[in-house]
Design a protein around this motif. Structure first.
Motif, PDB file in Angstrom:
ATOM      1  N   THR A 120      -0.930   8.937   5.720  1.00 38.33           N
ATOM      2  CA  THR A 120      -1.451   8.233   6.516  1.00 38.33           C
ATOM      3  C   THR A 120      -0.988   7.509   6.030  1.00 38.33           C
ATOM      4  N   PRO A 121      -0.149   6.559   7.509  1.00 35.85           N
ATOM      5  CA  PRO A 121       0.391   4.987   7.572  1.00 35.85           C
ATOM      6  C   PRO A 121      -0.280   3.990   7.327  1.00 35.85           C
ATOM      7  N   PRO A 122      -0.043   2.764   6.755  1.00 32.45           N
ATOM      8  CA  PRO A 122      -0.320   1.348   6.974  1.00 32.45           C
ATOM      9  C   PRO A 122      -1.437   1.261   8.234  1.00 32.45           C
ATOM     10  N   ARG A 123      -1.886   0.358   8.307  1.00 30.55           N
ATOM     11  CA  ARG A 123      -2.377   0.743   9.745  1.00 30.55           C
ATOM     12  C   ARG A 123      -1.363  -0.910  10.827  1.00 30.55           C
ATOM     13  N   PRO A 124      -1.388  -1.409  10.222  1.00 30.61           N
ATOM     14  CA  PRO A 124      -0.248  -1.691  11.098  1.00 30.61           C
ATOM     15  C   PRO A 124       1.337  -1.454  11.454  1.00 30.61           C
ATOM     16  N   VAL A 125       1.696  -0.377  10.726  1.00 32.05           N
ATOM     17  CA  VAL A 125       2.808   0.518  11.436  1.00 32.05           C
ATOM     18  C   VAL A 125       1.599   1.835  12.249  1.00 32.05           C
ATOM     19  N   ALA A 126      -0.091   2.076  12.204  1.00 38.57           N
ATOM     20  CA  ALA A 126      -0.652   3.114  12.950  1.00 38.57           C
ATOM     21  C   ALA A 126      -0.569   2.106  14.163  1.00 38.57           C
ATOM     22  N   ALA A 127      -0.652   0.971  13.928  1.00 36.37           N
ATOM     23  CA  ALA A 127      -1.012   0.155  15.230  1.00 36.37           C
ATOM     24  C   ALA A 127       0.925   0.419  15.647  1.00 36.37           C
ATOM     25  N   LEU A 128       1.189  -0.336  15.704  1.00 41.57           N
ATOM     26  CA  LEU A 128       2.773  -0.134  16.681  1.00 41.57           C
ATOM     27  C   LEU A 128       3.120   0.962  17.066  1.00 41.57           C
ATOM     28  N   LEU A 129       2.847   2.361  15.827  1.00 41.27           N
ATOM     29  CA  LEU A 129       3.256   3.686  16.153  1.00 41.27           C
ATOM     30  C   LEU A 129       2.110   4.124  17.118  1.00 41.27           C
ATOM     31  N   ASP A 130       1.041   3.407  17.892  1.00 41.87           N
ATOM     32  CA  ASP A 130      -0.242   3.453  18.713  1.00 41.87           C
ATOM     33  C   ASP A 130      -0.145   4.735  18.647  1.00 41.87           C
TER      34      ASP A 130
END
Lengths: 252, 252
Positions: A120-130
Protein backbone atom coordinates in the motif's frame (compact mmCIF):
# COMPACT_ATOMS: atom_id res chain seq x y z
CA UNK A 1 47.55 26.43 -29.06
CA UNK A 2 50.97 26.65 -30.72
CA UNK A 3 53.96 24.48 -29.85
CA UNK A 4 55.35 27.17 -27.55
CA UNK A 5 52.12 27.94 -25.75
CA UNK A 6 50.99 24.37 -25.45
CA UNK A 7 54.28 23.00 -24.20
CA UNK A 8 54.52 20.29 -26.84
CA UNK A 9 57.09 17.61 -26.13
CA UNK A 10 60.51 17.25 -27.50
CA UNK A 11 60.20 14.17 -29.64
CA UNK A 12 63.37 12.17 -29.06
CA UNK A 13 64.50 10.19 -32.05
CA UNK A 14 67.55 8.55 -30.48
CA UNK A 15 65.82 6.70 -27.65
CA UNK A 16 64.37 3.19 -27.63
CA UNK A 17 60.81 4.45 -27.08
CA UNK A 18 58.95 4.63 -30.39
CA UNK A 19 57.87 8.10 -31.47
CA UNK A 20 54.18 7.23 -31.48
CA UNK A 21 54.55 5.94 -27.91
CA UNK A 22 56.19 9.22 -26.86
CA UNK A 23 53.25 11.12 -28.30
CA UNK A 24 50.74 8.81 -26.59
CA UNK A 25 52.49 9.33 -23.28
CA UNK A 26 52.55 13.10 -23.74
CA UNK A 27 48.79 13.17 -24.35
CA UNK A 28 48.19 10.72 -21.50
CA UNK A 29 49.94 13.11 -19.09
CA UNK A 30 47.93 16.07 -20.35
CA UNK A 31 44.72 14.17 -19.67
CA UNK A 32 45.85 12.82 -16.31
CA UNK A 33 46.89 16.31 -15.20
CA UNK A 34 43.49 17.73 -16.05
CA UNK A 35 44.96 20.13 -18.57
CA UNK A 36 42.92 18.44 -21.27
CA UNK A 37 39.64 17.85 -19.43
CA UNK A 38 36.81 15.48 -20.39
CA UNK A 39 35.17 16.61 -23.68
CA UNK A 40 38.25 18.59 -24.75
CA UNK A 41 38.47 18.36 -28.54
CA UNK A 42 41.95 17.67 -29.85
CA UNK A 43 43.30 19.43 -32.91
CA UNK A 44 42.94 17.62 -36.22
CA UNK A 45 45.43 14.91 -37.17
CA UNK A 46 47.22 17.07 -39.78
CA UNK A 47 47.57 19.90 -37.25
CA UNK A 48 48.90 17.56 -34.58
CA UNK A 49 51.31 15.99 -37.08
CA UNK A 50 52.67 19.42 -37.98
CA UNK A 51 53.05 20.49 -34.36
CA UNK A 52 54.78 17.30 -33.29
CA UNK A 53 56.87 17.31 -36.47
CA UNK A 54 55.92 13.73 -37.29
CA UNK A 55 53.92 12.00 -39.99
CA UNK A 56 50.14 11.80 -39.88
CA UNK A 57 50.41 8.03 -39.63
CA UNK A 58 52.47 8.36 -36.45
CA UNK A 59 49.85 10.67 -34.92
CA UNK A 60 47.12 8.26 -35.92
CA UNK A 61 48.95 5.37 -34.29
CA UNK A 62 49.43 7.39 -31.07
CA UNK A 63 45.74 8.28 -30.97
CA UNK A 64 44.72 4.69 -31.69
CA UNK A 65 46.56 3.55 -28.57
CA UNK A 66 44.70 6.08 -26.44
CA UNK A 67 41.35 5.25 -28.02
CA UNK A 68 42.00 1.61 -27.19
CA UNK A 69 42.82 2.61 -23.61
CA UNK A 70 39.52 4.48 -23.46
CA UNK A 71 41.12 7.90 -22.87
CA UNK A 72 40.05 9.31 -26.23
CA UNK A 73 37.07 8.75 -28.46
CA UNK A 74 36.40 9.73 -32.04
CA UNK A 75 33.08 11.12 -33.17
CA UNK A 76 32.49 10.97 -36.91
CA UNK A 77 32.56 14.42 -38.45
CA UNK A 78 33.30 16.08 -35.10
CA UNK A 79 36.83 15.07 -34.16
CA UNK A 80 38.71 13.37 -31.34
CA UNK A 81 37.68 14.06 -27.76
CA UNK A 82 38.94 13.31 -24.28
CA UNK A 83 36.62 10.71 -22.77
CA UNK A 84 34.61 11.44 -19.67
CA UNK A 85 35.48 9.36 -16.65
CA UNK A 86 31.85 9.06 -15.60
CA UNK A 87 28.79 7.65 -17.34
CA UNK A 88 26.68 10.44 -18.84
CA UNK A 89 23.13 9.34 -19.47
CA UNK A 90 20.78 11.77 -21.24
CA UNK A 91 17.88 11.01 -18.91
CA UNK A 92 16.96 14.70 -18.45
CA UNK A 93 16.79 15.22 -22.19
CA UNK A 94 15.12 12.05 -23.43
CA UNK A 95 12.51 9.77 -21.89
CA UNK A 96 14.86 6.84 -21.89
CA UNK A 97 15.62 4.81 -18.79
CA UNK A 98 19.02 4.33 -17.20
CA UNK A 99 19.15 0.76 -18.50
CA UNK A 100 18.29 1.85 -22.06
CA UNK A 101 20.88 4.60 -21.90
CA UNK A 102 23.55 2.27 -20.55
CA UNK A 103 22.79 -0.23 -23.32
CA UNK A 104 23.06 2.42 -26.05
CA UNK A 105 26.39 3.64 -24.64
CA UNK A 106 27.72 0.12 -24.33
CA UNK A 107 28.02 0.41 -20.53
CA UNK A 108 27.77 -2.99 -18.89
CA UNK A 109 25.64 -2.95 -15.76
CA UNK A 110 24.14 -5.44 -13.41
CA UNK A 111 20.88 -5.16 -11.49
CA UNK A 112 20.15 -6.47 -8.04
CA UNK A 113 16.49 -6.62 -7.06
CA UNK A 114 16.15 -5.91 -3.35
CA UNK A 115 12.39 -5.97 -3.26
CA UNK A 116 9.50 -6.62 -5.63
CA UNK A 117 6.17 -6.87 -3.88
CA UNK A 118 2.67 -5.47 -3.67
CA UNK A 119 2.32 -2.83 -1.00
CA UNK A 120 0.00 0.00 0.00
CA UNK A 121 1.79 3.16 -1.12
CA UNK A 122 2.27 6.31 0.93
CA UNK A 123 -0.66 8.72 0.44
CA UNK A 124 1.26 11.26 -1.72
CA UNK A 125 2.38 8.45 -4.04
CA UNK A 126 -1.21 7.15 -4.27
CA UNK A 127 -2.32 10.69 -5.16
CA UNK A 128 0.29 11.08 -7.91
CA UNK A 129 -0.60 7.61 -9.27
CA UNK A 130 -4.28 8.59 -9.13
CA UNK A 131 -5.30 5.45 -7.23
CA UNK A 132 -7.58 5.32 -4.20
CA UNK A 133 -5.72 5.22 -0.88
CA UNK A 134 -5.34 1.58 0.14
CA UNK A 135 -4.94 0.31 -3.44
CA UNK A 136 -1.99 -2.04 -3.76
CA UNK A 137 0.86 -1.16 -6.11
CA UNK A 138 4.15 -2.82 -6.99
CA UNK A 139 7.09 -1.54 -4.98
CA UNK A 140 10.27 -2.37 -6.83
CA UNK A 141 13.65 -1.61 -5.24
CA UNK A 142 16.76 -2.13 -7.36
CA UNK A 143 20.45 -1.32 -7.29
CA UNK A 144 22.24 -0.84 -10.61
CA UNK A 145 26.00 -1.27 -10.66
CA UNK A 146 28.81 -0.97 -13.15
CA UNK A 147 32.17 -2.61 -12.68
CA UNK A 148 33.14 0.41 -10.56
CA UNK A 149 30.37 -0.26 -8.07
CA UNK A 150 26.78 0.84 -7.46
CA UNK A 151 25.62 3.84 -9.50
CA UNK A 152 21.90 4.10 -8.72
CA UNK A 153 19.32 3.02 -6.16
CA UNK A 154 15.83 2.95 -7.65
CA UNK A 155 12.47 2.84 -5.89
CA UNK A 156 9.58 2.39 -8.31
CA UNK A 157 5.88 2.34 -7.49
CA UNK A 158 3.93 0.81 -10.35
CA UNK A 159 0.18 0.58 -10.80
CA UNK A 160 -0.54 -3.14 -10.58
CA UNK A 161 -4.13 -2.59 -11.73
CA UNK A 162 -2.69 -1.68 -15.14
CA UNK A 163 -0.19 -4.56 -15.07
CA UNK A 164 -1.72 -7.49 -13.19
CA UNK A 165 0.81 -10.04 -11.96
CA UNK A 166 3.73 -7.64 -12.40
CA UNK A 167 5.07 -8.65 -8.99
CA UNK A 168 6.02 -12.00 -10.56
CA UNK A 169 8.24 -10.48 -13.26
CA UNK A 170 11.97 -11.14 -12.81
CA UNK A 171 13.44 -7.63 -12.88
CA UNK A 172 16.98 -8.96 -12.75
CA UNK A 173 16.47 -9.92 -16.39
CA UNK A 174 13.75 -7.47 -17.55
CA UNK A 175 13.65 -3.69 -17.46
CA UNK A 176 10.58 -2.02 -15.99
CA UNK A 177 9.64 -0.05 -19.12
CA UNK A 178 10.40 -3.18 -21.15
CA UNK A 179 7.90 -5.20 -19.13
CA UNK A 180 5.22 -2.49 -19.17
CA UNK A 181 5.52 -1.89 -22.91
CA UNK A 182 6.28 -5.47 -23.90
CA UNK A 183 4.46 -7.96 -21.69
CA UNK A 184 1.58 -5.60 -20.86
CA UNK A 185 1.34 -3.63 -24.11
CA UNK A 186 1.05 -0.31 -22.28
CA UNK A 187 1.84 2.84 -24.25
CA UNK A 188 4.28 4.87 -22.16
CA UNK A 189 3.98 8.40 -23.51
CA UNK A 190 5.47 11.02 -21.24
CA UNK A 191 7.08 11.76 -17.90
CA UNK A 192 7.92 14.59 -15.56
CA UNK A 193 11.39 14.29 -14.08
CA UNK A 194 12.89 16.61 -11.50
CA UNK A 195 16.50 16.66 -10.37
CA UNK A 196 17.93 17.93 -7.12
CA UNK A 197 20.90 17.45 -4.82
CA UNK A 198 20.10 15.77 -1.52
CA UNK A 199 22.00 14.39 1.44
CA UNK A 200 22.27 10.59 1.45
CA UNK A 201 20.13 8.89 4.08
CA UNK A 202 21.65 5.89 5.79
CA UNK A 203 19.83 3.51 3.43
CA UNK A 204 20.91 5.41 0.31
CA UNK A 205 24.47 5.77 1.57
CA UNK A 206 24.79 2.04 2.25
CA UNK A 207 23.35 1.07 -1.12
CA UNK A 208 25.64 3.41 -3.06
CA UNK A 209 28.78 2.94 -0.92
CA UNK A 210 28.77 6.58 0.16
CA UNK A 211 29.05 8.24 3.54
CA UNK A 212 25.77 9.10 5.24
CA UNK A 213 24.94 12.73 4.45
CA UNK A 214 27.09 12.77 1.30
CA UNK A 215 25.56 14.66 -1.64
CA UNK A 216 23.57 12.45 -4.00
CA UNK A 217 21.73 13.29 -7.18
CA UNK A 218 18.02 12.72 -6.63
CA UNK A 219 15.61 12.10 -9.50
CA UNK A 220 11.86 12.08 -8.93
CA UNK A 221 9.64 10.89 -11.75
CA UNK A 222 6.00 10.37 -12.67
CA UNK A 223 5.39 8.46 -15.89
CA UNK A 224 2.16 8.73 -17.91
CA UNK A 225 0.48 6.57 -20.53
CA UNK A 226 -0.79 7.86 -23.87
CA UNK A 227 -4.29 8.21 -22.35
CA UNK A 228 -2.77 10.46 -19.65
CA UNK A 229 -3.13 8.01 -16.75
CA UNK A 230 -0.09 7.89 -14.45
CA UNK A 231 1.47 4.41 -14.46
CA UNK A 232 4.60 4.74 -12.36
CA UNK A 233 6.20 6.95 -9.71
CA UNK A 234 9.86 6.71 -8.79
CA UNK A 235 12.56 7.98 -6.48
CA UNK A 236 16.04 7.42 -7.90
CA UNK A 237 19.29 8.10 -6.04
CA UNK A 238 22.37 8.52 -8.20
CA UNK A 239 26.08 8.36 -7.29
CA UNK A 240 27.34 11.61 -8.85
CA UNK A 241 30.95 10.47 -8.80
CA UNK A 242 30.07 7.66 -11.21
CA UNK A 243 27.21 9.06 -13.26
CA UNK A 244 26.42 12.57 -14.44
CA UNK A 245 23.11 13.46 -15.98
CA UNK A 246 23.96 15.05 -19.32
CA UNK A 247 22.03 17.00 -21.93
CA UNK A 248 23.18 17.97 -25.40
CA UNK A 249 20.90 20.84 -26.28
CA UNK A 250 20.12 22.93 -29.35
CA UNK A 251 19.26 26.60 -29.03
CA UNK A 252 16.43 26.63 -31.60
CA UNK B 1 -10.97 8.34 -4.76
CA UNK B 2 -14.51 8.07 -3.37
CA UNK B 3 -15.86 10.05 -0.42
CA UNK B 4 -15.18 7.16 1.95
CA UNK B 5 -11.69 6.42 0.76
CA UNK B 6 -10.58 10.00 0.37
CA UNK B 7 -11.85 11.20 3.71
CA UNK B 8 -13.89 14.03 2.28
CA UNK B 9 -15.10 16.59 4.78
CA UNK B 10 -18.46 16.93 6.36
CA UNK B 11 -19.73 20.14 4.86
CA UNK B 12 -21.45 22.01 7.66
CA UNK B 13 -24.37 24.12 6.55
CA UNK B 14 -25.31 25.60 9.95
CA UNK B 15 -22.05 27.35 10.74
CA UNK B 16 -20.98 30.90 9.91
CA UNK B 17 -18.14 29.71 7.60
CA UNK B 18 -19.31 29.75 3.99
CA UNK B 19 -19.40 26.36 2.28
CA UNK B 20 -16.85 27.36 -0.37
CA UNK B 21 -14.49 28.46 2.42
CA UNK B 22 -14.90 25.08 4.15
CA UNK B 23 -13.96 23.34 0.91
CA UNK B 24 -10.96 25.63 0.39
CA UNK B 25 -9.77 24.91 3.90
CA UNK B 26 -10.18 21.17 3.42
CA UNK B 27 -8.05 21.23 0.26
CA UNK B 28 -5.53 23.55 1.93
CA UNK B 29 -5.02 21.01 4.71
CA UNK B 30 -4.61 18.17 2.21
CA UNK B 31 -1.87 20.12 0.46
CA UNK B 32 -0.17 21.28 3.67
CA UNK B 33 -0.16 17.69 4.98
CA UNK B 34 1.56 16.41 1.86
CA UNK B 35 -1.33 14.11 1.05
CA UNK B 36 -1.86 16.00 -2.18
CA UNK B 37 1.74 16.58 -3.27
CA UNK B 38 3.02 19.07 -5.85
CA UNK B 39 1.75 18.16 -9.34
CA UNK B 40 -1.19 16.13 -7.99
CA UNK B 41 -4.08 16.54 -10.40
CA UNK B 42 -7.41 17.22 -8.75
CA UNK B 43 -10.59 15.58 -9.96
CA UNK B 44 -12.74 17.56 -12.37
CA UNK B 45 -15.08 20.23 -11.05
CA UNK B 46 -18.25 18.15 -11.66
CA UNK B 47 -16.69 15.18 -9.84
CA UNK B 48 -15.61 17.35 -6.91
CA UNK B 49 -19.07 18.97 -6.78
CA UNK B 50 -20.71 15.55 -6.60
CA UNK B 51 -18.35 14.28 -3.91
CA UNK B 52 -18.73 17.36 -1.73
CA UNK B 53 -22.46 17.45 -2.41
CA UNK B 54 -22.37 21.08 -3.46
CA UNK B 55 -22.91 23.02 -6.67
CA UNK B 56 -20.23 23.32 -9.33
CA UNK B 57 -20.18 27.06 -8.75
CA UNK B 58 -19.29 26.53 -5.09
CA UNK B 59 -16.42 24.23 -6.07
CA UNK B 60 -15.23 26.75 -8.62
CA UNK B 61 -15.25 29.50 -6.00
CA UNK B 62 -13.28 27.32 -3.55
CA UNK B 63 -10.69 26.53 -6.22
CA UNK B 64 -10.45 30.19 -7.27
CA UNK B 65 -9.44 31.11 -3.71
CA UNK B 66 -6.64 28.53 -3.75
CA UNK B 67 -5.48 29.55 -7.22
CA UNK B 68 -5.26 33.12 -5.97
CA UNK B 69 -3.23 31.91 -2.98
CA UNK B 70 -0.87 30.13 -5.37
CA UNK B 71 -1.62 26.66 -4.01
CA UNK B 72 -3.33 25.42 -7.18
CA UNK B 73 -2.91 26.20 -10.82
CA UNK B 74 -5.07 25.42 -13.81
CA UNK B 75 -3.62 24.19 -17.08
CA UNK B 76 -5.96 24.53 -20.06
CA UNK B 77 -7.17 21.16 -21.26
CA UNK B 78 -5.26 19.31 -18.52
CA UNK B 79 -6.99 20.18 -15.25
CA UNK B 80 -6.20 21.67 -11.87
CA UNK B 81 -2.90 20.82 -10.20
CA UNK B 82 -1.22 21.37 -6.85
CA UNK B 83 1.51 23.95 -7.35
CA UNK B 84 5.12 23.13 -6.72
CA UNK B 85 6.76 25.03 -3.89
CA UNK B 86 10.05 25.34 -5.77
CA UNK B 87 10.96 26.92 -9.11
CA UNK B 88 11.26 24.26 -11.81
CA UNK B 89 13.30 25.47 -14.76
CA UNK B 90 13.58 23.19 -17.80
CA UNK B 91 17.29 23.89 -18.23
CA UNK B 92 18.17 20.21 -18.77
CA UNK B 93 15.59 19.89 -21.52
CA UNK B 94 15.93 23.15 -23.41
CA UNK B 95 18.89 25.40 -24.11
CA UNK B 96 17.33 28.28 -22.26
CA UNK B 97 19.08 30.14 -19.48
CA UNK B 98 17.88 30.45 -15.90
CA UNK B 99 16.93 34.08 -16.50
CA UNK B 100 14.94 33.19 -19.64
CA UNK B 101 13.19 30.38 -17.80
CA UNK B 102 12.39 32.58 -14.81
CA UNK B 103 10.97 35.24 -17.14
CA UNK B 104 8.74 32.73 -18.97
CA UNK B 105 7.43 31.37 -15.66
CA UNK B 106 6.83 34.85 -14.30
CA UNK B 107 9.34 34.34 -11.48
CA UNK B 108 10.79 37.65 -10.35
CA UNK B 109 14.53 37.49 -9.74
CA UNK B 110 17.33 39.88 -9.08
CA UNK B 111 20.95 39.58 -10.12
CA UNK B 112 24.00 40.70 -8.20
CA UNK B 113 27.23 40.89 -10.16
CA UNK B 114 30.13 40.00 -7.88
CA UNK B 115 32.81 40.12 -10.53
CA UNK B 116 33.11 40.96 -14.22
CA UNK B 117 36.68 41.19 -15.41
CA UNK B 118 39.22 39.86 -17.86
CA UNK B 119 41.35 37.08 -16.41
CA UNK B 120 43.60 34.25 -17.55
CA UNK B 121 41.45 31.13 -17.19
CA UNK B 122 42.53 27.85 -15.61
CA UNK B 123 44.13 25.53 -18.19
CA UNK B 124 41.20 23.08 -18.43
CA UNK B 125 38.82 26.00 -19.07
CA UNK B 126 41.17 27.37 -21.74
CA UNK B 127 41.19 23.92 -23.35
CA UNK B 128 37.40 23.62 -23.37
CA UNK B 129 37.12 27.17 -24.77
CA UNK B 130 39.74 26.27 -27.39
CA UNK B 131 41.90 29.30 -26.64
CA UNK B 132 45.66 29.32 -26.20
CA UNK B 133 46.78 29.21 -22.57
CA UNK B 134 47.33 32.77 -21.40
CA UNK B 135 44.51 34.23 -23.50
CA UNK B 136 42.28 36.52 -21.47
CA UNK B 137 38.61 35.72 -21.09
CA UNK B 138 35.73 37.36 -19.22
CA UNK B 139 35.12 35.92 -15.78
CA UNK B 140 31.60 36.77 -14.71
CA UNK B 141 30.38 35.85 -11.22
CA UNK B 142 26.72 36.42 -10.41
CA UNK B 143 24.19 35.53 -7.74
CA UNK B 144 20.55 35.18 -8.76
CA UNK B 145 17.92 35.53 -6.07
CA UNK B 146 14.17 35.30 -5.77
CA UNK B 147 12.22 36.85 -2.93
CA UNK B 148 13.01 33.70 -0.93
CA UNK B 149 16.74 34.30 -1.17
CA UNK B 150 19.65 33.24 -3.40
CA UNK B 151 18.91 30.39 -5.80
CA UNK B 152 22.03 30.16 -7.97
CA UNK B 153 25.69 31.17 -8.00
CA UNK B 154 27.03 31.39 -11.55
CA UNK B 155 30.64 31.47 -12.75
CA UNK B 156 30.89 32.12 -16.49
CA UNK B 157 34.04 32.19 -18.58
CA UNK B 158 33.36 33.91 -21.89
CA UNK B 159 35.65 34.24 -24.91
CA UNK B 160 36.39 37.95 -25.06
CA UNK B 161 38.04 37.54 -28.49
CA UNK B 162 34.54 36.78 -29.84
CA UNK B 163 32.93 39.60 -27.84
CA UNK B 164 35.42 42.47 -27.48
CA UNK B 165 34.62 44.88 -24.67
CA UNK B 166 32.22 42.46 -22.99
CA UNK B 167 33.79 43.27 -19.62
CA UNK B 168 32.08 46.67 -19.85
CA UNK B 169 28.55 45.25 -20.19
CA UNK B 170 26.32 45.80 -17.15
CA UNK B 171 25.16 42.26 -16.32
CA UNK B 172 22.83 43.51 -13.62
CA UNK B 173 20.59 44.69 -16.44
CA UNK B 174 21.57 42.36 -19.32
CA UNK B 175 21.62 38.59 -19.54
CA UNK B 176 24.77 36.90 -20.82
CA UNK B 177 23.11 35.13 -23.77
CA UNK B 178 21.19 38.33 -24.46
CA UNK B 179 24.43 40.31 -24.76
CA UNK B 180 26.20 37.65 -26.86
CA UNK B 181 23.28 37.25 -29.25
CA UNK B 182 22.11 40.87 -29.22
CA UNK B 183 25.03 43.27 -28.86
CA UNK B 184 27.57 40.93 -30.49
CA UNK B 185 25.33 39.14 -33.02
CA UNK B 186 26.77 35.74 -32.14
CA UNK B 187 24.72 32.68 -33.09
CA UNK B 188 24.49 30.49 -29.99
CA UNK B 189 23.64 27.05 -31.33
CA UNK B 190 24.19 24.26 -28.81
CA UNK B 191 25.47 23.32 -25.39
CA UNK B 192 26.50 20.35 -23.33
CA UNK B 193 25.18 20.49 -19.78
CA UNK B 194 25.96 18.00 -17.03
CA UNK B 195 24.28 17.82 -13.65
CA UNK B 196 25.61 16.35 -10.44
CA UNK B 197 25.23 16.66 -6.69
CA UNK B 198 28.21 18.16 -4.91
CA UNK B 199 29.07 19.35 -1.42
CA UNK B 200 28.98 23.14 -1.02
CA UNK B 201 32.38 24.75 -0.67
CA UNK B 202 32.63 27.64 1.76
CA UNK B 203 32.25 30.17 -1.05
CA UNK B 204 29.21 28.39 -2.53
CA UNK B 205 27.65 27.90 0.90
CA UNK B 206 28.00 31.57 1.80
CA UNK B 207 26.58 32.76 -1.53
CA UNK B 208 23.55 30.46 -1.31
CA UNK B 209 22.92 30.76 2.45
CA UNK B 210 23.64 27.06 3.00
CA UNK B 211 25.86 25.22 5.43
CA UNK B 212 29.33 24.35 4.20
CA UNK B 213 29.25 20.78 2.85
CA UNK B 214 25.48 20.86 2.25
CA UNK B 215 24.37 19.17 -0.99
CA UNK B 216 24.09 21.54 -3.94
CA UNK B 217 23.05 20.91 -7.51
CA UNK B 218 26.03 21.53 -9.77
CA UNK B 219 25.63 22.33 -13.46
CA UNK B 220 28.63 22.42 -15.78
CA UNK B 221 28.16 23.79 -19.26
CA UNK B 222 30.02 24.45 -22.49
CA UNK B 223 28.16 26.55 -25.07
CA UNK B 224 28.94 26.46 -28.79
CA UNK B 225 28.26 28.79 -31.70
CA UNK B 226 26.70 27.70 -34.99
CA UNK B 227 30.20 27.34 -36.49
CA UNK B 228 31.05 24.92 -33.66
CA UNK B 229 33.44 27.20 -31.79
CA UNK B 230 33.01 27.15 -28.00
CA UNK B 231 32.01 30.60 -26.71
CA UNK B 232 31.36 30.08 -22.99
CA UNK B 233 32.11 27.70 -20.15
CA UNK B 234 30.25 27.81 -16.85
CA UNK B 235 30.01 26.36 -13.37
CA UNK B 236 26.60 26.93 -11.80
CA UNK B 237 25.67 26.07 -8.20
CA UNK B 238 21.98 25.71 -7.49
CA UNK B 239 20.08 25.75 -4.18
CA UNK B 240 18.00 22.55 -4.52
CA UNK B 241 15.57 23.60 -1.82
CA UNK B 242 14.50 26.56 -3.96
CA UNK B 243 14.97 25.34 -7.52
CA UNK B 244 14.56 21.90 -9.09
CA UNK B 245 15.73 21.18 -12.58
CA UNK B 246 12.68 19.73 -14.35
CA UNK B 247 12.10 17.97 -17.66
CA UNK B 248 8.77 17.16 -19.27
CA UNK B 249 9.66 14.39 -21.68
CA UNK B 250 7.94 12.48 -24.47
CA UNK B 251 8.67 8.82 -25.08
CA UNK B 252 8.78 9.04 -28.89
Amino acid sequence: MTADEGGLPDIKRNVPTAIHAQISEHIRLRIAGGEWPPHYRLKSEPELAQEFGVSRGTVRRALATLIEEGLLRQVRGRGTFVTSTVIEPAIAQKLSTLSEDFASQGVVTSTRVRESSLITPPRPVAALLDVAPGTQVLRLVRVRSTEEGPVALLFNFVRADLAPGIEKVDFTASSLFGALEGAYGLKIASARRTFSAEAASREVAEALSLAEGAPVQYLQQVTYLADDRPVEYSDVWIHSGRLRVTSLLQRR
